[in-house]
Each structure stands twice: as C-alpha cells, then as structure tokens.
Design a protein around this motif. Sequence first.
Motif, mmCIF file in Angstrom:
data_model
loop_
_atom_site.group_PDB
_atom_site.id
_atom_site.type_symbol
_atom_site.label_atom_id
_atom_site.label_comp_id
_atom_site.label_asym_id
_atom_site.label_seq_id
_atom_site.Cartn_x
_atom_site.Cartn_y
_atom_site.Cartn_z
ATOM 1 N N PRO A 185 9.092 5.837 -10.959
ATOM 2 C CA PRO A 185 8.836 5.728 -9.494
ATOM 3 C C PRO A 185 9.364 4.490 -9.148
ATOM 4 O O PRO A 185 9.191 4.473 -7.571
ATOM 5 N N PHE A 186 9.396 4.079 -10.116
ATOM 6 C CA PHE A 186 9.800 2.466 -8.824
ATOM 7 C C PHE A 186 11.434 2.245 -8.605
ATOM 8 O O PHE A 186 11.703 1.608 -7.304
ATOM 9 N N LYS A 187 12.134 2.331 -9.354
ATOM 10 C CA LYS A 187 13.129 2.943 -9.341
ATOM 11 C C LYS A 187 14.144 4.339 -8.092
ATOM 12 O O LYS A 187 14.943 4.511 -7.098
ATOM 13 N N ASP A 188 13.396 5.223 -7.954
ATOM 14 C CA ASP A 188 13.160 6.918 -7.327
ATOM 15 C C ASP A 188 12.548 7.228 -6.319
ATOM 16 O O ASP A 188 13.162 8.279 -5.725
ATOM 17 N N ILE A 245 0.780 -1.305 0.403
ATOM 18 C CA ILE A 245 0.353 0.162 -0.034
ATOM 19 C C ILE A 245 1.200 0.992 -0.072
ATOM 20 O O ILE A 245 0.449 2.218 -1.265
ATOM 21 N N PHE A 246 2.128 0.607 0.578
ATOM 22 C CA PHE A 246 2.845 2.122 0.411
ATOM 23 C C PHE A 246 3.546 2.781 -0.515
ATOM 24 O O PHE A 246 3.455 3.589 -1.361
ATOM 25 N N SER A 247 3.934 2.070 -0.868
ATOM 26 C CA SER A 247 4.517 1.589 -2.957
ATOM 27 C C SER A 247 2.757 1.952 -3.754
ATOM 28 O O SER A 247 3.322 2.973 -4.497
ATOM 29 N N ALA A 248 2.135 2.134 -3.618
ATOM 30 C CA ALA A 248 1.094 1.857 -4.394
ATOM 31 C C ALA A 248 0.549 3.835 -4.478
ATOM 32 O O ALA A 248 0.143 4.736 -4.661
ATOM 33 N N GLY A 259 2.168 8.671 -10.391
ATOM 34 C CA GLY A 259 1.131 9.685 -11.438
ATOM 35 C C GLY A 259 0.200 10.206 -12.282
ATOM 36 O O GLY A 259 0.057 11.400 -12.510
ATOM 37 N N ARG A 260 -0.721 10.588 -10.587
ATOM 38 C CA ARG A 260 -1.110 11.956 -10.905
ATOM 39 C C ARG A 260 -0.623 12.842 -10.840
ATOM 40 O O ARG A 260 -0.478 14.316 -11.834
ATOM 41 N N ALA A 261 0.966 13.181 -10.204
ATOM 42 C CA ALA A 261 1.151 14.524 -10.608
ATOM 43 C C ALA A 261 2.033 15.007 -12.371
ATOM 44 O O ALA A 261 1.626 15.351 -12.934
ATOM 45 N N ALA A 262 2.292 13.211 -12.494
ATOM 46 C CA ALA A 262 3.121 13.000 -13.951
ATOM 47 C C ALA A 262 1.654 13.866 -14.774
ATOM 48 O O ALA A 262 1.980 14.622 -16.013
ATOM 49 N N ALA A 314 1.005 11.203 3.333
ATOM 50 C CA ALA A 314 0.116 9.457 3.552
ATOM 51 C C ALA A 314 0.720 8.757 3.524
ATOM 52 O O ALA A 314 0.727 8.024 4.885
ATOM 53 N N PRO A 315 1.700 8.378 2.792
ATOM 54 C CA PRO A 315 2.567 7.202 2.983
ATOM 55 C C PRO A 315 3.415 7.651 4.053
ATOM 56 O O PRO A 315 3.991 6.472 5.104
#
Length: 737
Positions: free
Chosen positions: A675-678, A536-539, A546-549, A592-593
């Motif tokens: 977003p995975f790596k950074d 959930i943290f990753s999500a 995604g939203r900011a992009a 939130a995270p």
Amino acid sequence: MDFFTNNLIYLIPVFGVVGIAVMMIKSAWVTKQDAGDGDMTELSGYIADGAMAFLRAEWKVLSYFVVVAAILLAYSGTTVATSSPVIAVSFIVGAFLSAFAGYLGMRIATKANVRTTQAAKTSLAQALKVSFTGGTVMGLGVAGIAVLGLGSMFIVLYTFYVKSVNGNVNGAEMEKALDVLAGFSLGAESIALFARVGGGIYTKAADVGADLVGKVEAGIPEDDVRNPATIADNVGDNVGDVAGMGADLFGSYVATILATMVLGREIKSVDNFGGIAPILLPMLIAGLGLLFSIVGASFVKIKNETDSVQKALNMGNWLSILLTAIASYFAVQWLMPDNMIIRNVNFTRNDVFLAIVVGLLVGTLMSIITEYYTAMGKRPVLSIIRQSSTGHATNIIAGLAVGMESTVLPILVLAAGIYGSFYFAGLYGVAIAAAGMMATTAMQLAIDAFGPIADNAGGIAEMSGLPPEVRERTDNLDAVGNTTAATGKGFAIASAALTSLALFAAFVGVAGIDHIDIYKADVLAGLFVGGMIPFIFSALCISAVGRAAMAMVEEVRRQFREIPGIMEYKAKPEYEKCVAISTKASIREMMAPGLIALITPIIIGFAFGPEVLGGLLAGVTVSGVLMGIFQSNAGGAWDNAKKSFEKGVEINGEIYYKKSEPHKASVTGDTVGDPFKDTSGPSMNILIKLMSIMSLVIAPHLNPNKVPPAATLKPTTIKVSKATAAVVTKLNTAQYQ
C-alpha cells in the motif's frame, strides 16, 4: 517559416494527432500477435472482464461527482468577472479525457499481457518487444490526448475570450480564458485522484490477500491458479498500475502545462505570435517531447537472452530526453523575445532554455536516484535482504530506514532544481522546468506501463503451467518493471513538486496577495494543518487497504476450507467473489481521501482568506513530497528484496531461496510496502497538485480586488443641488493643487 509562425497555435493539436495515430498503429500490431492457447486466453479474459467491471462501477460513482461539481463550477463562474460558467464544460471535458486515457491504457494492457506470455515462449527479446509496445501505446495515448485536448481547448477559449474582442493578452481577457482552462486541469486531476486511490486500494487488497493466504499460509507459488485471489490480483495490476497511472500522469501533464501558461500571461512579450509566446511555449515543448518519445521508444530493444532490459529502457529514455533538450533550444530561440520580466525578475530567452535543461536534469537525476534505492543488487535492497535473516521485524525496520534515507538526495536535487530554475527565469523558470521535465511523459509512461504488463504475463504463465524458462523471462521483465515503476513514481513526485510551486505562484497572483507571512499566527496554523494532510490522507488509504485485505483473506480461507479439491486441482476457485470484494471496497473507500483534497482548500480559503490558504498549500507540498518519496521507495525496495529470493541470495555465506525463513520475512515486508508504493505513495503527487489547482480555481473569488460582472452592478444616481456640486468641485480642485 512564416506559415508555422502564423499558425503555430493550430499546429500544437497536430502533435497530439500524430501521437494518437502512432498509438493506433502500435495497438494494431499488439493485437495481431499470437495470444496463445485456450487456457491462456481464458485466463486473460477473466482479467479483462474483471478490469472492465471495476471501471464501470468506478465510472458510475464518479459520474455523479462530475455532474455535481460541474453545477457548482457553473454557478461559481457567474460570480466574478474573470471566470465563466463555461468552466463547467471545461471541467467535464478534462474529467472525461482523463478517464478515457486510463481506459485506453487498461484496454491494451489486458491484450498485451497474454501476448507477452506467448512471446516469452520464444525469447526474452520478443517478450520485451510485445510488453514495451503495449506500454508505448499507453504512453502515446495519454500524451497525445492531453496535447490534443488541451491545445484544442485553448484555441477555442483564446479565440472566444481574447481574439474576438481584441482583448489584452496580459489582461483580464486572457486571465478569464486561462481560468476556464483551469477547469480542464481540475477535471483531469480529480478523476486521476479517485482512479489512483481506488485502483490502488483494489490492487493491494487483492495482492495482500493473495500473498498472506497463498504464499505464506498455503505455501503455493505466487499467481498459482489454485489461489482464489490470483485473478483479482492480476486485475488489480491493470486498474491500479495501468488505468490509475494513466489518469495520474494525464493530470500531471496537463497541470504542468497549465501552471506555465498562467504564469506566462504575466510576461509582456514582444514576439511574432501576438504576445502569447510564453503561453504557447509549454504546449510546444510538450508536443516536441511527444514526437521524440516516439523516436526514443524505437530504440528500446535487445538481441540476446543475457542483454540488460534496464539498459535498453534507459537508452530509449535518455535519447528522448536529449533530443527534447536540443529541440527546446531552437523552439525557445524561435518563439521567445530577447528580454522578458516577471514579478521584477529580468531574464532572456537563453535563460528560459537553461531552466528547461534544469528540469530535464532534475527528472533524469530523480530517476537515477530512485533506481539506486529500489533496484536489485544495490546496497539499499541488499541491506533489507540481510536483515531478513533475523526475522520479520528487522526486515520492516530495514525497509523503513531505506525509505527515509531515500528522501535525502531527491530533496537536495529538487531544492537545487528550484533554485537553479528560479535563478535563470524567476517563477516562469520554475514552471518551464517542470514542463521540460514532463515533456517526455509518453516515454516515461511507456517504461512505467510495461511493468504491469510483464507482471500479468508472469501470472498467466504460472497459472497456465508453462515451462520454467517462460516464467524466468517474464520474471526478468517483472523485476525490471518494479524498478521502472518506482522510478516513474519518483519522476512523478518531482514533477509534482515543481508544478505545485508554479501553481502556488499562479494562485498568489490571481488571489491578489504579494506575500505569505508565516509570522502571522493564522498563516502558521495553516502551514501546520497543510503538513498534516498527507499523513491523514495516507492513513485513510492504508487503512482502506487493510480492511479490504482482511475481507479478501477471509474469503480465500473460506474457499480453501469449504471447496474441496482446490489444492488438488480438482475444483476451480470462485474467482469472481474475490474480484467483487476488491471492487466494492475500492469504490467505497476511495471517496474520503478524494474529498479531503477537494474540500479542504475551499473551507480554508473562504473561512480564513487567501494568505492562510497559501500557508496550507506550502505545508501540503513539502510534507506530501517527502511522504511520496519515502513511501514509494520503501515499497519498491521491499518488493525487489522479496523478488531477489527467487534466484537465490547469499546471507552470511549461505544461499537462501523461496520458502526459506528469510524469504517469508521478505514477503511480510513486501506486504507492508504494497500500500505504500501502489496506493498512498503515488497518490501524494496528485494530492498536492489537486489542492493547488482547486486553490487556483477559487482564487478569483478570494481576491478582494475582483469586481463582479457588470450585469450584476446596479447604477446608483445621487441628486445634489448646484451649490453642493460647486463646493465639491472646489474641494477636489484644491486637493490636487
């Protein structure tokens, strides 16, 4: 030698002072280098201004969090005997130094980027020297501040809570000093999490927006001055990969040392240092590692254009590790007694040294394995390149497969490291192995930080329209930087696994439980909930990107549509609007995270007790380590698969370059991997450590054996007759006869 024996505790902060002094010398050298022409300095100024604007906005929000958290910690410190309201001060100091460490790194990075570009006009060797010196400034700054801050804080707390009252170094007095010191680590890790998540959201929102509209839709090069998001993208490299990373490793460094100190308190040591040798050892190793990182950094150099930058970096890294291992042997022989015991495990000082060697080996192997899975020309990246020829979907499939496969060897290495270090010196061995691994943090961070500096240098070269050979040199550095960034993240997640296990062991001791039984339904439930949290943290992190992009993409499209002349270089894009989008989104989305990591242990601990909280921590640690390795390596492999097309790649006998269909598929893969790596991937190591530290801080409140402070106990007098007293006396006498 007697002088050092009698004053070792005061000499530890001196190591930090030495690191900071060398940092200042190297920082002055970088600043004196040529910054290039007016266009270059103007672009660099935009990047520096944007980075500072983000930090000011982030610090404003985090200052409110720090004040509220400090008030709550101060109150909690009054409710148990083994804590103190001073923990709030410790928390504030740790938070401030963590933020300051990130600021120092970002400040030098925004100076070194343009100077690296200018140096690349002359040679690859000079460009490496400038960029790596900039990274070294950050590495020495972070490690130096950590050693100075933690060492000084321990001196104050040890003097006040233990020495001034002739307290027991293995008893409640030292437990109180270390509990207050845990506030320092909690402050550092809290800021690190928000900085890493916020910076990661910032940089990836800008990067994804710049890639999707610039490279894919408009067909213009990466870092093209016509792309409105390109300044925000370069700012993101600094706030995410530099400031966020600096705060991240500062927190990791401190947490590792603290975990070892807490477990060291349990060892009754007959030594020449008042019985605190097991507590001093991790700080001494950190100081020695800092000194040898300075030595190792001096060997990172090349002479010719064809020399391998990666080999130069590896030379410095391995040298610092080897020298630290040798010095650790003599430090252990000097400090530690012949025989020790912790939780019924007997070990010797030679066993302690072997545990340190295990930690250094684990860190080295993790770096080598991560390099294999993310470097150009290796099988994993080549497999992604080949599958790019059949489209975007197969590129994504290949990248996910590489990321999942890349968890196998690191986990086996970690498992062997945990088993080996425990075999040698019990839980203290696991903790000191993590301390050994983190000893060369200054060098690891220097290698890691030079990558974003080189990336920015390439962006400035592109935007300034410099000759192709300049960009080739910066791209060479950037490609190596992608690999070193991935290896740095692998190193960080490995250290987090060992550190979290040590913190977990410390939590069990302080919370007053001797085992965690997963056959109990509530504990098993906690285990499953803990395993879910990294997901959930990753999500939340990935969704935030995604939203900011999306907002960034819409803004870039609007500017291309509504500002005539951008594509013909006749009009300047509105860079500041893209910077503002990333800043607002990252500040809003990071909360939130971060709160999940901080609040979950409190809720579970007070609602269900320490054993269930232990189950939660076990689930978070295992799941978080796997998620961190998977995401960081998949993202790094996708990134270098995309970069491979810049020099041309062969697929089924045909050479493909940028703007080809396979290259477009690789851009999509890199966009998914960003977003995975950074963002979410590197945040995993902070997540698992922060939850463990929070659990350690609240552990005294969960221990049923802890007694409230004497001031809160009201004496009660019961009056009885002489006859009753005589009967009670006879009963007691009979009971023990």
